[in-house]
Motif scaffolding. Structure first.
Motif, mmCIF file in Angstrom:
data_model
loop_
_atom_site.group_PDB
_atom_site.id
_atom_site.type_symbol
_atom_site.label_atom_id
_atom_site.label_comp_id
_atom_site.label_asym_id
_atom_site.label_seq_id
_atom_site.Cartn_x
_atom_site.Cartn_y
_atom_site.Cartn_z
ATOM 1 N N ARG A 47 1.045 -0.997 -0.447
ATOM 2 C CA ARG A 47 0.176 -0.010 -0.408
ATOM 3 C C ARG A 47 0.952 1.200 0.015
ATOM 4 O O ARG A 47 0.635 2.583 -0.516
ATOM 5 C CB ARG A 47 -0.914 0.082 1.237
ATOM 6 N N ASN A 48 1.483 1.334 0.474
ATOM 7 C CA ASN A 48 2.642 2.714 0.243
ATOM 8 C C ASN A 48 3.754 2.124 -0.141
ATOM 9 O O ASN A 48 4.779 3.405 -0.443
ATOM 10 C CB ASN A 48 3.465 2.223 2.162
ATOM 11 N N HIS A 55 7.646 7.180 8.364
ATOM 12 C CA HIS A 55 8.270 7.620 9.723
ATOM 13 C C HIS A 55 7.564 7.147 10.988
ATOM 14 O O HIS A 55 6.719 6.753 10.779
ATOM 15 C CB HIS A 55 7.628 9.255 9.250
ATOM 16 N N GLY A 56 8.383 7.895 11.598
ATOM 17 C CA GLY A 56 7.748 7.428 13.140
ATOM 18 C C GLY A 56 8.799 6.099 13.670
ATOM 19 O O GLY A 56 7.841 5.165 14.667
ATOM 20 N N TYR A 142 0.652 12.807 10.416
ATOM 21 C CA TYR A 142 1.863 11.960 11.361
ATOM 22 C C TYR A 142 2.566 10.774 10.342
ATOM 23 O O TYR A 142 4.048 10.875 10.466
ATOM 24 C CB TYR A 142 1.463 10.851 12.657
ATOM 25 N N CYS A 143 2.164 10.546 9.125
ATOM 26 C CA CYS A 143 2.723 10.378 7.991
ATOM 27 C C CYS A 143 3.918 10.965 6.845
ATOM 28 O O CYS A 143 4.678 10.911 6.948
ATOM 29 C CB CYS A 143 2.004 9.687 7.443
ATOM 30 N N ALA A 286 -3.042 2.217 11.413
ATOM 31 C CA ALA A 286 -1.431 1.551 12.470
ATOM 32 C C ALA A 286 -0.948 2.214 11.449
ATOM 33 O O ALA A 286 -0.271 2.041 9.552
ATOM 34 C CB ALA A 286 -1.576 0.636 12.496
ATOM 35 N N GLN A 287 0.417 2.587 11.707
ATOM 36 C CA GLN A 287 1.579 3.153 11.279
ATOM 37 C C GLN A 287 1.909 1.661 10.601
ATOM 38 O O GLN A 287 1.761 0.907 11.824
ATOM 39 C CB GLN A 287 2.058 4.165 11.669
ATOM 40 N N VAL A 288 3.230 2.153 10.242
ATOM 41 C CA VAL A 288 4.606 0.995 9.989
ATOM 42 C C VAL A 288 4.881 0.187 11.285
ATOM 43 O O VAL A 288 4.952 -1.192 11.812
ATOM 44 C CB VAL A 288 5.343 1.120 8.934
#
Length: 335
Positions: A47-48, A55-56, A142-143, A286-288
């Motif tokens: 997806r990304n 990031h993060g 945040y991304c 959820a981020q990575v």
């Protein structure tokens, strides 16, 4: 012409991991370190992929999604996990676990399943949105907020959360426009909040995005007016990529903020025994780094479940052997 199955892997794996992003590969590393046999089945369409960086994620901030996956694959292989390129189409329960069918007809057999296939972003149907998605068409502050800080940003109003998005992105820039587009009419309270934060409102429907020199340059209204913008924020409907789970009868639930997710307990265990989920397929936001962390919990729970199964089998075998030995001793004593 109907494609016939090309092969059936003779090895039965402890775990088949479906989806080879951050969550799936993290699970494969944890399972490998637990001395479990695991295979990661990945279609190779993350997806990304359009994003410039992740990031993060401590020590990995800014790394490209492609490089992160490449490193993860090497780490998974280091601990003995196998990698299989292909699309898992369906799965079925068997006497010994599960059988997964790939798009080419090949079969993978495993005692447990971990599905980490992520989600699909259903984007607003406007020219330019899909083409610029993940670059200067964004959704998560945040991304991507730091990368577009102090730029001219537009919020595309499409639902109830448009005002929330505008107030969030105000943290990263003072040059912000909310395009009402198809969003519900603003309440007096919302209008006051936007005015207090110096967020400009442009009413009317958006026609398309203007692209100049392969960069977003503005938002074109249906009346032909172009409002210069360097980035646009949208609110995609996020839907779990759950085809394999659906083939097992595992359902998705509607998320309170829109979209569909696969419900699971805190370890990722689904309504079907033996099937776990991790990452965006169950946690849409959820981020990575969060997806990877969830995969650690899921892998540990799967290993514990296998240990319990093996212990029960060992106890049953031990009891049988003990009864047999006792019977033999009794016969000898009688003789």
């Amino acid at each position: 012409m109907t494609r016939q199955p090309t092969d059936r892997l003779t090895q039965q794996f402890d775990v088949a991991v479906i989806g080879g992003g951050a969550a799936g590969l993290t699970a494969a590393v944890v399972l490998g370190r637990a001395r479990r046999s695991a295979i990661v089945i990945d279609a190779g369409s993350p997806r990304n992929a359009p994003a410039a960086g992740v990031h993060g994620f401590l020590t990995r901030d800014g790394i490209s999604p492609t490089e992160l996956v490449e490193i993860g694959r090497k780490e998974a292989e280091r601990y003995g996990s196998q990698l299989r390129r292909g699309e898992a189409r369906s799965a079925r329960r068997t006497e010994d676990g599960f059988e997964v069918t790939l798009a080419d007809g090949s079969l993978v057999v495993a005692r447990r399943l971990l599905v980490s296939t992520g989600l699909v972003d259903e984007l607003p149907d406007l020219p330019g949105i899909r083409e610029r998605w993940g670059r200067d068409v964004l959704h998560c502050p945040y991304c991507h907020g730091w990368e577009v800080r102090d730029q001219a940003i537009g919020i595309l109003g499409t639902g109830e959360r448009s005002v929330h998005q505008a107030l969030m992105f105000r943290q990263w820039t003072s040059d912000l426009v909310l395009f009402t587009h198809t969003a519900p009419q603003l309440t007096e309270e919302q209008a006051e909040e936007l005015a207090a934060r110096n967020i400009r409102i442009v009413t009317g429907k958006v026609d398309s995005l203007d692209i100049t020199d392969d960069r977003l340059s503005g938002v074109r209204m249906v009346d032909g007016t172009v409002v210069p913008r360097q980035a646009v924020v949208v609110a995609p409907r996020m839907v779990a990529a759950s085809g394999v789970l659906a083939s097992l009868g595992i359902r998705t639930n509607e998320h309170p903020f829109g979209g569909e997710f696969v419900p699971a307990d805190p370890t990722g265990s689904t309504e079907m025994p033996g099937v776990w989920v991790a990452g965006n397929v169950t946690d849409l936001g959820a981020q990575v780094v969060m997806a990877a962390a969830a995969a650690v919990s899921a892998a540990a729970a799967i290993n514990a479940d296998l240990i319990n199964e093996e212990t029960r089998a060992a106890v049953a075998s031990h009891r049988t052997n003990t009864r047999t030995a006792t019977a033999v001793d009794a016969k000898r004593s009688a003789a």
